[in-house]
Design a protein around this motif. Structure first.
Motif, PDB file in Angstrom:
ATOM      1  N   GLY A   1      11.803  39.286  62.874  1.00  0.00           N
ATOM      2  CA  GLY A   1      10.582  39.860  63.421  1.00  0.00           C
ATOM      3  C   GLY A   1      10.266  39.476  64.848  1.00  0.00           C
ATOM      4  O   GLY A   1       9.165  39.755  65.328  1.00  0.00           O
TER       5      GLY A   1
ATOM      6  N   THR B   1      15.926  39.584  65.491  1.00  0.00           N
ATOM      7  CA  THR B   1      15.417  40.904  65.129  1.00  0.00           C
ATOM      8  C   THR B   1      15.086  40.970  63.647  1.00  0.00           C
ATOM      9  O   THR B   1      14.027  41.475  63.242  1.00  0.00           O
ATOM     10  N   GLN B   2      15.968  40.418  62.822  1.00  0.00           N
ATOM     11  CA  GLN B   2      15.736  40.417  61.372  1.00  0.00           C
ATOM     12  C   GLN B   2      14.479  39.632  61.003  1.00  0.00           C
ATOM     13  O   GLN B   2      13.780  39.967  60.037  1.00  0.00           O
TER      14      GLN B   2
ATOM     15  N   PRO C   1       4.598  39.949  68.578  1.00  0.00           N
ATOM     16  CA  PRO C   1       4.827  38.865  67.617  1.00  0.00           C
ATOM     17  C   PRO C   1       4.441  37.507  68.206  1.00  0.00           C
ATOM     18  O   PRO C   1       4.512  37.299  69.423  1.00  0.00           O
TER      19      PRO C   1
ATOM     20  N   ASP D   1       8.027  40.661  58.618  1.00  0.00           N
ATOM     21  CA  ASP D   1       7.886  40.474  60.051  1.00  0.00           C
ATOM     22  C   ASP D   1       6.909  39.352  60.365  1.00  0.00           C
ATOM     23  O   ASP D   1       6.017  39.018  59.568  1.00  0.00           O
TER      24      ASP D   1
ATOM     25  N   THR E   1       1.498  39.389  64.278  1.00  0.00           N
ATOM     26  CA  THR E   1       1.354  39.835  65.665  1.00  0.00           C
ATOM     27  C   THR E   1      -0.066  39.587  66.143  1.00  0.00           C
ATOM     28  O   THR E   1      -0.990  39.392  65.343  1.00  0.00           O
TER      29      THR E   1
ATOM     30  N   ASP F   1      16.481  48.349  67.144  1.00  0.00           N
ATOM     31  CA  ASP F   1      15.166  47.899  66.676  1.00  0.00           C
ATOM     32  C   ASP F   1      14.131  48.878  67.226  1.00  0.00           C
ATOM     33  O   ASP F   1      13.769  48.817  68.399  1.00  0.00           O
TER      34      ASP F   1
ATOM     35  N   HIS G   1      10.458  40.788  67.751  1.00  0.00           N
ATOM     36  CA  HIS G   1      10.740  42.096  68.337  1.00  0.00           C
ATOM     37  C   HIS G   1      10.532  42.122  69.845  1.00  0.00           C
ATOM     38  O   HIS G   1      10.896  43.106  70.494  1.00  0.00           O
TER      39      HIS G   1
ATOM     40  N   THR H   1      11.075  48.955  66.964  1.00  0.00           N
ATOM     41  CA  THR H   1       9.824  48.320  67.380  1.00  0.00           C
ATOM     42  C   THR H   1      10.020  47.326  68.525  1.00  0.00           C
ATOM     43  O   THR H   1       9.096  46.579  68.859  1.00  0.00           O
ATOM     44  N   ARG H   2      11.209  47.311  69.116  1.00  0.00           N
ATOM     45  CA  ARG H   2      11.499  46.328  70.173  1.00  0.00           C
ATOM     46  C   ARG H   2      10.572  46.517  71.373  1.00  0.00           C
ATOM     47  O   ARG H   2      10.333  47.635  71.828  1.00  0.00           O
TER      48      ARG H   2
END
Length: 401
Positions: free
Chosen positions: A58, A55-56, A18, A4, A7, A84, A60, A86-87
């Motif tokens: 990171g 999404t893949q 992120p 990811d 952040t 996801d 999010h 963690t979206r």
């Protein structure tokens, strides 16, 4: 699976956001809120592929708006096929004089997105003092938001803005907002006081459109490419933004999956940002000095009236800034788009361009308001040059709300 993205704590929201956010402005089909039957499979497949890759990788945090045409509808279709956990989902709704109208648009955003909750809601376009007043007055839009928050449907509330710095600072100082979406990047640093105000309030800071509004960096001039070498202008600008501790995330306005690549490159180079930025900044500055001169660079803003105090509402600060970008770094496509938006952008891009010069506005009238400028004799010819080089059919802002 790639690791990811790093952040940062998004201010007092405490959300781990992120460094790159997926902006929803450029990968929808239309700037009109099309009926579902008019969304093409090609468009939806492109949006789906872009969302899936983001999404893949990171990204999010997904950011869109009620008035980004078909964006909310298309994202609402795509989310169930790209889960996801963690979206962080954000949308934006403009303030209204009538809070019932605001609430109706808010409800439509939820319907289009197919969601039960927004982690982040921004009041979209606090560009004028009256927009802030509509939001914060007793019985205003914020009371609607607080009710939805109490129901658990909205997490944190912020604002987005294209307005003048004093309005942005006042919005931050109100203490009502948890974060802001704001324009600030290498070619436009005038909102630095707003970043300071947000930091004092422990607000999250999301940089809007650093690639497009940051100079059409997706289609950079050859001169800019050479001045930024060995990094791409997108990478340089991303590094400039992300190395600032006041900034938490920047928008990636992807139109297709591959548009993510250069932004990811920038994140990978962030530990070396200072060493990469310094020589590019020096070359950019030297190019500006050679073409514009030190005296101009040090004093061109001096004594300029506001557009409200200028005949024909000519926005001299913006026009002379565009002149600088043209002469120093050949940002012609960007300058043309901005020039043509002046006069038709409303409160999103206020004032008018130079088309009225020598027509509805005389040099004598202009000279009166330029009495405090050391460049009063040169400015009319600069405006004429811009008019010759950039004028054309007026360009409307993509979303006029």
């Amino acid at each position: 699976m790639m690791p990811d993205l790093p952040t940062r704590r998004f201010g007092r929201t405490e959300l781990p956001i992120p460094l790159l956010s997926l902006g929803g402005m450029r990968f929808q089909q239309s700037w009109t809120d099309l009926p579902a039957s008019e969304i093409t499979s090609d468009s939806q497949n492109n949006l789906q592929a872009t969302l899936q890759r983001a999404t893949q990788l990171g990204l999010h945090h997904i950011e869109t708006a009620r008035h980004y045409g078909s964006s909310e509808r298309q994202l609402g279709w795509a989310f169930p096929t790209t889960p996801d956990p963690t979206r962080i989902l954000q949308s934006k709704v403009p303030p209204r004089e009538d809070p019932d109208a605001f609430e109706a648009e808010l409800a439509l955003s939820f319907e289009r997105l197919g969601c039960q909750r927004l982690d982040l809601l921004a009041i979209h376009g606090i560009n004028l003092p009256e927009h802030l007043e509509q939001t914060l007055r007793p019985g205003g839009c914020m009371e609607v938001v607080r009710r939805w928050q109490a129901d658990g449907r909205i997490g944190h509330v912020g604002f987005s803005t294209h307005g003048p710095t004093d309005v942005i600072v006042a919005s931050c100082n109100s203490g009502a907002f948890d974060y802001m979406n704001v324009h600030w990047y290498y070619i436009r640093q005038d909102n630095s006081p707003a970043l300071d105000a947000a930091q004092r309030q422990d607000m999250g800071v999301f940089i809007i459109s650093p690639t497009d509004k940051g100079g059409h960096l997706h289609t950079p001039s050859q001169r800019l490419l050479e001045l930024c070498d060995p990094v791409h202008p997108i990478v340089f600008n991303d590094l400039f933004c992300l190395r600032d501790p006041r900034v938490h995330t920047i928008s990636v306005g992807a139109a297709r999956p591959s548009d993510l690549d250069l932004h990811l490159e920038a994140v990978g180079l962030l530990d070396h940002a200072d060493a990469l930025i310094a020589p590019v900044h020096a070359r950019l500055r030297q190019a500006a000095m050679e073409t514009l001169g030190e005296a101009w660079l040090n004093s061109w803003r001096t004594g300029l009236p506001t557009w409200q105090d200028t005949p024909g509402d000519i926005n001299l600060p913006v026009l002379l800034w565009l002149h600088n970008l043209l002469e120093a770094w050949d940002l012609e496509s960007y300058a043309r788009a901005r020039y043509r938006l002046l006069g038709s952008g409303g409160h999103w891009f206020a004032g008018s361009n130079a088309d009225a010069l020598d027509a509805g506005v005389s040099i004598a009238e202009l000279d009166v308001v330029l009495h405090a400028s050391p460049w009063r004799q040169q400015i009319p010819d600069i405006l004429r040059s811009l008019k010759t080089r950039l004028a054309g059919e007026a360009q409307m802002r993509l979303s006029s709300v």
